[in-house]
Write an enzyme that holds these catalytic residues in place. Structure first.
Site, short mmCIF file in Angstrom:
data_model
loop_
_atom_site.label_atom_id
_atom_site.label_comp_id
_atom_site.label_asym_id
_atom_site.label_seq_id
_atom_site.Cartn_x
_atom_site.Cartn_y
_atom_site.Cartn_z
N ASN A 1 0.79 -1.23 0.00
CA ASN A 1 0.00 0.00 0.00
C ASN A 1 0.83 1.28 0.00
OD1 ASN A 1 -2.54 1.57 0.43
ND2 ASN A 1 -1.46 2.09 2.33
N ASP B 1 -8.27 5.08 0.58
CA ASP B 1 -7.03 4.81 -0.15
C ASP B 1 -5.81 5.13 0.73
OD1 ASP B 1 -5.06 4.41 -2.04
OD2 ASP B 1 -5.81 5.87 -3.48
N ASP C 1 1.56 7.04 -0.04
CA ASP C 1 0.58 6.07 -0.53
C ASP C 1 0.77 5.81 -2.02
OD1 ASP C 1 -2.00 4.61 0.19
OD2 ASP C 1 -2.56 5.70 -1.62
N ASP D 1 0.26 4.97 -5.78
CA ASP D 1 -0.85 5.25 -6.70
C ASP D 1 -1.02 4.09 -7.69
OD1 ASP D 1 -2.70 6.14 -8.47
OD2 ASP D 1 -1.62 7.96 -9.06
N ASP E 1 -3.25 3.61 -9.73
CA ASP E 1 -3.87 3.97 -11.01
C ASP E 1 -2.81 4.40 -12.01
OD1 ASP E 1 -6.43 3.46 -10.02
OD2 ASP E 1 -6.53 5.46 -9.12
N ASP F 1 -1.17 -7.43 2.71
CA ASP F 1 -1.41 -6.46 3.77
C ASP F 1 -2.33 -5.33 3.28
OD1 ASP F 1 -0.74 -5.35 6.41
OD2 ASP F 1 0.22 -3.75 5.26
N HIS G 1 -7.12 -0.71 1.41
CA HIS G 1 -6.59 0.58 0.99
C HIS G 1 -5.97 0.53 -0.41
CE1 HIS G 1 -7.11 1.51 5.22
NE2 HIS G 1 -6.43 0.43 5.50
N GLU H 1 -5.65 -9.22 4.06
CA GLU H 1 -6.03 -8.58 5.31
C GLU H 1 -6.96 -7.43 4.99
OE1 GLU H 1 -4.61 -5.57 8.76
OE2 GLU H 1 -3.90 -5.48 6.72
CA CA Z 1 -3.65 3.15 -0.77
#
Ligand code: CA
Length: 488
Positions: A103, A195, A201, A203, A205, A232, A236, A262
């Site tokens: 993530n 997200d 974080d 991306d 996309d 994990d 998100h 998870e």
């Molecule tokens: Ca995320």
């Protein structure tokens, strides 16, 4: 996975001495002996330091091989030691699942300047600032590894958000702005859009990111000869990516490559819709059942045992369910603290290990203890593991018909001689229940194997036995071996 037993082979507080992969290697034969068929390894990639549990992930391609973050090894040891441990586990027919943290990334090598807008932490779709420039930790060039395995370098546009502005020292949830930038669809709806969890974080996309992460997934599965992954924080991550990722790995590693996600959510509907969205390509942990057990352990006799399986994944999608009692996140002092109380643990493990449905996962702490202190549950777990492998076969019949005393039967099957088990549990007074174990069992003498009850039970002419349990305890009854008069 038929009757398999997974062990989560770590807890949060194991010593950061780099000796853990060696310990695991030395333990492989023993794990097979007690019946463990798969282990879930902690995240093995380089984190922010040699003390990082692995969720503060820095470099996916550094499995304890390069001098980065002032250490070659990770918290658990070197890559070479990890590979040796996995080889040893395979020697004992134990499958290996790696904890895969995709993530976010942490511990960037340098800062970059880019445009952001702050969002409301409780409603991530709502902007609470105009567009402005921050200096964020998003530049990753991995000077210690260079271009070994991958020449991909990470920049701000590969991320969707971050939470620290180096320019003024302030913290907020900053959504990164730019062409095509947004929070992902296909993530959990909590906080408007979940997200963003922590650090920088990723991306999913961004096409370059998707390619690089899939390339890594295939690489790590082959490099470590994995049998599966524990994914994990998938609530998100864009579910479309997870689907593509697993498809690519299974093309290389085979369709049987295992995956459990998870998705930390009590609401069964969120789990069901995730499974549907991802076309049932993965298992999920039964988080609602964990919380039911947690509540039952807190409320004692005031908890109605008839509700223990309410809204559990085990009842709704048994083929996609990994059952567990606790994990590194629910243990005391952890982020999602909800540790099942000690008195209830034998009951909880009796349920997940002896029932027909679900793929049970034993938590390291419950077997090995924590901080050098031995677990009070080890003996019980060993007994239950043995009963699972010897007796817990065949159809299940439930007797969850009383608020405090509940039970279930496994009728046994033709492939396992004398199999069949009667389980009784109480969260209140001493109790008893007459349960049917099979007409063909009449005259058999059954005994209790956890040491809770000394008296024996003779199965009557109609195939029923009157089984007993002490208050607040688990009782597990099986046919007493004829040859031996000794208690095990
Ligand atoms: Ca995320």
């Amino acid at each position: 996975m038929k009757n398999g037993i997974m062990m989560q082979y770590f807890e949060w507080n194991i010593p950061a001495d780099g000796k853990f992969w060696k310990k695991l290697k030395d333990d492989a034969a023993h794990l097979q002996e007690i019946g463990v068929t798969s282990v879930w390894l902690p995240p093995a990639c380089k984190g922010t330091s040699d003390k990082d549990v692995g969720y503060g992930i820095y470099d996916l391609y550094d499995l304890g091989e390069f001098n980065q973050k002032e250490t070659v090894r990770t918290k658990y040891g070197t890559k070479e030691e990890l590979i040796e441990a996995i080889q040893e586990l395979h020697k004992y027919q134990i499958s290996v699942y790696l904890d895969v943290v995709m993530n976010h990334k942490a511990g960037a090598d340098y800062t970059e300047k880019f445009q952001v807008r702050e969002v409301d932490p409780n409603d991530r779709g709502k902007y609470i600032s105009d567009v402005y420039e921050i200096e964020g930790w998003t530049g990753f060039d991995f000077p210690g590894r260079g271009e070994t395995y991958s020449d991909f370098k990470w920049h701000w546009y590969h991320f969707s958000g971050t939470d620290f502005n180096q320019a003024n020292g302030e913290k907020a949830i900053y959504q990164i702005m730019g062409e095509g930038k947004s929070w992902s669809d296909g993530v959990d709806g909590e906080n408007g859009n979940y997200d963003y969890l922590m650090f920088a974080d990723i991306d999913f996309d961004h096409p370059e990111v998707v390619d690089e992460m899939i390339k890594w997934g295939v690489w790590v599965a082959k490099e470590l000869n994995l049998n599966g992954m524990r994914l994990d924080a998938i609530k998100h991550i864009n579910e479309g990516f997870i689907s593509q990722f697993l498809h690519a790995i299974r093309q290389v590693m085979g369709e049987e490559f295992y995956a459990v996600g998870e998705y930390w959510e009590k609401d069964i509907n969120a789990l069901k819709s995730y499974l549907e969205g991802i076309d049932y390509q993965i298992d999920l942990f039964d988080v609602p059942l964990h919380y039911n057990m947690y509540q039952a352990s807190l409320k004692g006799r005031d908890y109605d045992m008839k509700n223990l399986f309410s809204d559990s994944l085990m009842l709704q999608h048994p083929e996609q369910t990994v059952t567990f009692v606790d994990n590194h996140d629910s243990q005391w002092g952890s982020s999602l603290e909800s540790q099942v109380q000690d008195w209830f643990k034998p009951i909880a493990y009796g349920i997940i290990l002896l029932m027909q449905k679900g793929y049970p996962c034993i938590f390291y702490e419950d077997y090995y203890g924590i901080g050098g202190k031995k677990s009070p549950h080890r003996k019980t777990l060993e007994i239950l593991l043995d009963v699972r492998r010897t007796y817990a076969f065949g159809e299940q019949q439930n007797y969850f018909d009383h608020p405090n005393t509940a039970g279930f039967i496994r009728l046994g099957d033709e492939f396992h001689p004398d199999s069949g088990v009667a389980v009784l549990l109480s969260n209140g007074e001493d109790g008893d229940k007459t349960m049917f174990v099979g007409e063909n069992r009449k005259g058999e003498v059954w005994h209790e194997v956890t040491g809770n009850i000394q008296e024996e039970v003779t199965i009557d002419d109609s195939g029923k036995g009157k089984f007993t349990v002490h208050g607040g305890k688990l009782a597990v009854w099986v046919k007493k071996p004829v040859e031996s008069k000794e208690q095990p």
